[in-house]
Design a protein around this motif. Structure first.
Motif, PDB file in Angstrom:
ATOM      1  N   UNK A 265       0.815  -1.214   0.000  1.00  0.00           N
ATOM      2  CA  UNK A 265       0.000   0.000   0.000  1.00  0.00           C
ATOM      3  C   UNK A 265       0.846   1.260   0.000  1.00  0.00           C
ATOM      4  N   UNK A 266       2.025   1.215   0.665  1.00  0.00           N
ATOM      5  CA  UNK A 266       2.866   2.403   0.799  1.00  0.00           C
ATOM      6  C   UNK A 266       3.780   2.613  -0.394  1.00  0.00           C
ATOM      7  N   UNK A 267       3.709   1.724  -1.414  1.00  0.00           N
ATOM      8  CA  UNK A 267       4.571   1.865  -2.587  1.00  0.00           C
ATOM      9  C   UNK A 267       5.896   1.144  -2.469  1.00  0.00           C
ATOM     10  N   UNK A 268       6.141   0.452  -1.337  1.00  0.00           N
ATOM     11  CA  UNK A 268       7.364  -0.345  -1.202  1.00  0.00           C
ATOM     12  C   UNK A 268       7.293  -1.519  -2.169  1.00  0.00           C
ATOM     13  N   UNK A 269       8.341  -1.691  -2.981  1.00  0.00           N
ATOM     14  CA  UNK A 269       8.331  -2.721  -4.008  1.00  0.00           C
ATOM     15  C   UNK A 269       9.552  -3.620  -3.842  1.00  0.00           C
ATOM     16  N   UNK A 270       9.314  -4.942  -3.873  1.00  0.00           N
ATOM     17  CA  UNK A 270      10.375  -5.928  -3.745  1.00  0.00           C
ATOM     18  C   UNK A 270      10.323  -6.870  -4.936  1.00  0.00           C
ATOM     19  N   UNK A 271      11.488  -7.462  -5.268  1.00  0.00           N
ATOM     20  CA  UNK A 271      11.400  -8.523  -6.264  1.00  0.00           C
ATOM     21  C   UNK A 271      10.799  -9.759  -5.588  1.00  0.00           C
ATOM     22  N   UNK A 272      10.435 -10.758  -6.399  1.00  0.00           N
ATOM     23  CA  UNK A 272       9.675 -11.878  -5.853  1.00  0.00           C
ATOM     24  C   UNK A 272      10.439 -12.603  -4.758  1.00  0.00           C
ATOM     25  N   UNK A 273      11.738 -12.806  -4.950  1.00  0.00           N
ATOM     26  CA  UNK A 273      12.528 -13.564  -3.970  1.00  0.00           C
ATOM     27  C   UNK A 273      12.541 -12.879  -2.618  1.00  0.00           C
ATOM     28  N   UNK A 274      12.775 -11.547  -2.604  1.00  0.00           N
ATOM     29  CA  UNK A 274      12.800 -10.825  -1.329  1.00  0.00           C
ATOM     30  C   UNK A 274      11.438 -10.837  -0.662  1.00  0.00           C
ATOM     31  N   UNK A 275      10.372 -10.604  -1.456  1.00  0.00           N
ATOM     32  CA  UNK A 275       9.033 -10.625  -0.888  1.00  0.00           C
ATOM     33  C   UNK A 275       8.678 -11.981  -0.323  1.00  0.00           C
ATOM     34  N   UNK A 276       9.053 -13.062  -1.040  1.00  0.00           N
ATOM     35  CA  UNK A 276       8.735 -14.406  -0.572  1.00  0.00           C
ATOM     36  C   UNK A 276       9.471 -14.718   0.720  1.00  0.00           C
ATOM     37  N   UNK A 277      10.742 -14.322   0.793  1.00  0.00           N
ATOM     38  CA  UNK A 277      11.511 -14.615   2.006  1.00  0.00           C
ATOM     39  C   UNK A 277      10.925 -13.925   3.233  1.00  0.00           C
ATOM     40  N   UNK A 278      10.413 -12.688   3.053  1.00  0.00           N
ATOM     41  CA  UNK A 278       9.801 -11.992   4.191  1.00  0.00           C
ATOM     42  C   UNK A 278       8.531 -12.712   4.636  1.00  0.00           C
ATOM     43  N   UNK A 279       7.745 -13.178   3.674  1.00  0.00           N
ATOM     44  CA  UNK A 279       6.526 -13.920   4.020  1.00  0.00           C
ATOM     45  C   UNK A 279       6.881 -15.231   4.689  1.00  0.00           C
ATOM     46  N   UNK A 280       7.876 -15.951   4.157  1.00  0.00           N
ATOM     47  CA  UNK A 280       8.249 -17.261   4.693  1.00  0.00           C
ATOM     48  C   UNK A 280       8.750 -17.154   6.133  1.00  0.00           C
ATOM     49  N   UNK A 281       9.467 -16.065   6.448  1.00  0.00           N
ATOM     50  CA  UNK A 281      10.039 -15.940   7.784  1.00  0.00           C
ATOM     51  C   UNK A 281       8.971 -15.700   8.847  1.00  0.00           C
ATOM     52  N   UNK A 282       7.773 -15.215   8.454  1.00  0.00           N
ATOM     53  CA  UNK A 282       6.711 -14.970   9.430  1.00  0.00           C
ATOM     54  C   UNK A 282       5.541 -15.944   9.294  1.00  0.00           C
TER      55      UNK A 282
END
Length: 667
Positions: free
Chosen positions: A171-188
């Motif tokens: 929502x805030x415009x922060x953009x990640x590539x798929x690998x970084x976004x997936x790793x953040x989701x996986x860690x939580x």
């Protein structure tokens, strides 16, 4: 083949699309005309639909990787277009989750605001209707930040499966590539993650009935060859066949206590130890075969040597082509050693941009032209070589000392078995300057509008005061007229005092006295006062279901209620109707977390259009007559609610009334 990277997964703004379009418009006149365009993903198809006829007139195009099924099928009516749809397999994936966890009927779905993400979420919501026994929770990055998503995942019940659709931008415009976004989701994540595409596997995704991108690309490539061979795109219908298959990560499967028997027949396994054993046996076989082949190698050495000579000649020709394209490219290009930061090569446009001679600039390093610290530069180079990021915004220093804002696109490049960074540099200083000038003009216009409104209000008050002072001087012994004039002067002074309080409240410079108070008593007091002066045909109703005291500023709470009621009365003064105020306690309302006091004020007035809703909280914006409103009331409400770290929401349509909902946190 020319490749152009739209990069709209990470850079989702319309400005990026227009910048990409501008770069293409610059290049196209310098290139040979294209025979065919291939667009990969929904955003590429949208770009071709919007600009294809003007930028590539008469040139056919083939698309693939499109999740918006209806938009893709609509291309059947385009004589210059055809392609392959990417139909994700929700049913098979949900059934796989059911096989893995037969006692579970809960599911968390993660999506975002990209075109593909919204299309996939829309398709999923239509699909899940046929599974009424499943409880689904949607966590959308279109309405939350990555940090909020992580907190929601961390607070979820352990073991609940997660279906990841898309997680590129929040929502805030922060953009990640798929690998970084997936790793953040996986860690939580507290449950297994399922996915509908092959990317994500090997990072922690458990399984899914996934899209086979290679087969999809082969289908699109076959269509392209048919068109280049003379067939018309209109004679090749859009393909709805999306070749998918079951894919399961063996390591994640064991982590969640699953077995091979829990998977459907034909499942492909990642990190499969049996597969590793088969590979080992093959290696032994081929080593044995290699020993045999080596015996024959002596006899074919001369012929291989001749072919090697031809390959070297082709390699030298390829190097020459690269050198020509690099040196004469109209874009600034830098070839950088990622270990030392030294500039190994700079093209002619780069030499012209930085203002150095060729020998001078090749003696420099990135640390001497980039204004970041050496540690920051080294860290960014590592991110580029690891392909975790390829877009950067830097400030570069020219030879004359001038500092320029630049966009840099970097990719690792292997030359003679040595890794370099190839960086394309775009000067955006003029764009940044224009943006700052536009922001300054808008800020000054807003300040001028606010100052003009305040001056107008005080001028009206001073006119009344000065006029009544003149009347006092002329009334002689008429004590009645003198008293009326003094009363009018006092009334104008009190109005000026109230206006000053409103301005101080809006600017948050008035001292706030916080205390514990009963909100119901204040609302009842406001209702009694308003009923005395209600215009004919308007009635006030209330439903107050909250009896406890709250912490806050009683005077500011009263201002919220008074201004919202006044706003509703003015909206209905020429038509009549009901105003209803409701007070209740809410836990985790909408996208908020925690307990809140909810105040709802609903009227049956004229309502608002979209433009009015966008400006309703701006100071001195008003739709009322100059004599009935200052335009500060709702601005004050917004200021107080922000100070309390609350939220205010509006629902309104023209001629359908309005509803204001104020959420105040209960601490």
């Amino acid at each position: 083949l020319d490749e152009e990277f739209l990069d709209s997964k990470r850079l989702v703004s319309g400005e990026n699309i227009l910048s990409f379009k501008a770069r293409l418009e610059y290049k196209l006149p310098l290139l040979e005309p294209y025979d065919l365009i291939i667009g990969a993903d929904d955003n590429a198809l949208l770009f071709l639909q919007e600009y294809g006829q003007t930028m590539f007139p008469g040139i056919p195009y083939v698309f693939l990787g499109v999740n918006d099924i209806q938009n893709g099928l609509g291309e059947n009516g385009n004589p210059l277009s055809t392609g392959v749809l990417e139909a994700v397999s929700f049913g098979e994936t949900i059934n796989l989750i059911g096989r893995h966890f037969p006692d579970n009927r809960e599911l968390i779905v993660i999506s975002d605001s990209t075109v593909s993400g919204r299309a996939d979420l829309s398709s999923f919501l239509q699909f899940i209707v046929d599974y009424p026994d499943w409880s689904v929770r949607i966590l959308s990055l279109e309405e939350s930040s990555f940090s909020e998503l992580e907190r929601n995942l961390d607070a979820s019940r352990k073991g609940v499966p997660i279906l990841l659709l898309s997680a590129y931008t929040d929502r805030d415009g922060t953009t990640l590539d798929f690998t970084d976004g997936f790793r953040r989701i996986y860690s939580y994540a507290r449950g297994p993650i399922y996915h509908l595409w092959e990317h994500g596997f090997g990072e922690g995704a458990l399984g899914g009935y996934v899209v086979d991108h290679c087969s999809q690309g082969a289908s699109a490539g076959a269509m392209a060859r048919r068109i280049l061979g003379g067939e018309k795109p209109a004679d090749i219908p859009v393909s709805r066949l999306s070749p998918n298959h079951y894919l399961v990560d063996y390591e994640e499967m064991k982590r969640w206590g699953l077995h091979r028997r829990d998977n459907p027949p034909g499942t492909v396994y990642l990190n499969d130890p049996r597969q590793d054993q088969r590979i080992l046996r093959r290696i032994i076989f081929y080593l044995t075969l290699s020993l045999t082949v080596m015996v024959l190698g002596v006899f074919v050495f001369i012929r291989l040597n001749r072919k090697l000579k031809g390959a070297n000649e082709e390699l030298e020709e390829s190097r020459n082509r690269f050198e020509i394209l690099f040196r004469h490219n109209p874009i600034v290009l830098l070839l950088i050693d990622p270990e030392t930061g030294s500039l190994e090569n700079v093209n002619e446009r780069g030499i012209q941009f930085y203002g150095y001679g060729r020998d001078e600039i090749l003696s420099l390093s990135l640390y001497q032209i980039n204004t970041l610290t050496p540690d920051e530069i080294y860290r960014e180079m590592k991110r580029a070589t690891g392909e975790h990021r390829n877009y950067f915004h830097f400030k570069h220093k020219l030879k004359n000392g001038e500092i320029r804002d630049v966009e840099v696109y970097s990719r690792p490049l292997i030359i003679n078995k040595r890794e370099y960074l190839l960086s394309a540099v775009h000067d955006i200083s003029d764009k940044i300057r224009l943006q700052r000038e536009l922001f300054y003009r808008e800020k000054m216009n807003a300040l001028g509008f606010l100052a003009g409104g305040i001056a107008h209000d005080f001028n009206n008050l001073l006119t009344g005061i000065i006029g009544n002072c003149d009347l006092i001087g002329m009334c002689g012994d008429d004590e009645g007229q003198r008293g009326r004039s003094l009363e009018m002067i006092m009334q104008s002074a009190l109005t000026a005092r109230d206006l000053t309080r409103k301005i101080l409240t809006f600017s948050r410079q008035k001292e706030r006295v916080r205390d514990s108070f009963p909100p119901r008593r204040i609302i009842d007091k406001c209702l009694r006062e308003k009923r005395v002066t209600l215009p004919p045909g308007i009635s006030l109703n209330s439903r107050l279901d909250f009896e406890e005291d709250i912490e806050g500023c009683p005077l500011e709470f009263e201002q919220i209620i008074q201004n919202l009621l006044t706003n509703g009365i003015h909206a209905m003064e020429n038509r009549g109707g009901n105003i209803t105020i409701v007070m209740s306690e809410k836990t985790d309302p909408e996208d908020l977390k925690g307990k809140y006091l909810l105040i709802e004020v609903e009227d049956e007035g004229v309502g608002m259009d979209e433009e009015t809703k966008m400006n309703i909280f701006n100071p001195y914006f008003t739709t009322k007559r100059m004599s009935t409103g200052t335009g500060l009331g709702l601005a004050i409400v917004r200021s107080i609610v922000d100070e309390e770290e609350g939220e205010i929401r509006i629902e309104s349509e023209l001629n359908r009334g309005s509803r204001f909902r104020v959420y105040l946190p209960l601490r």
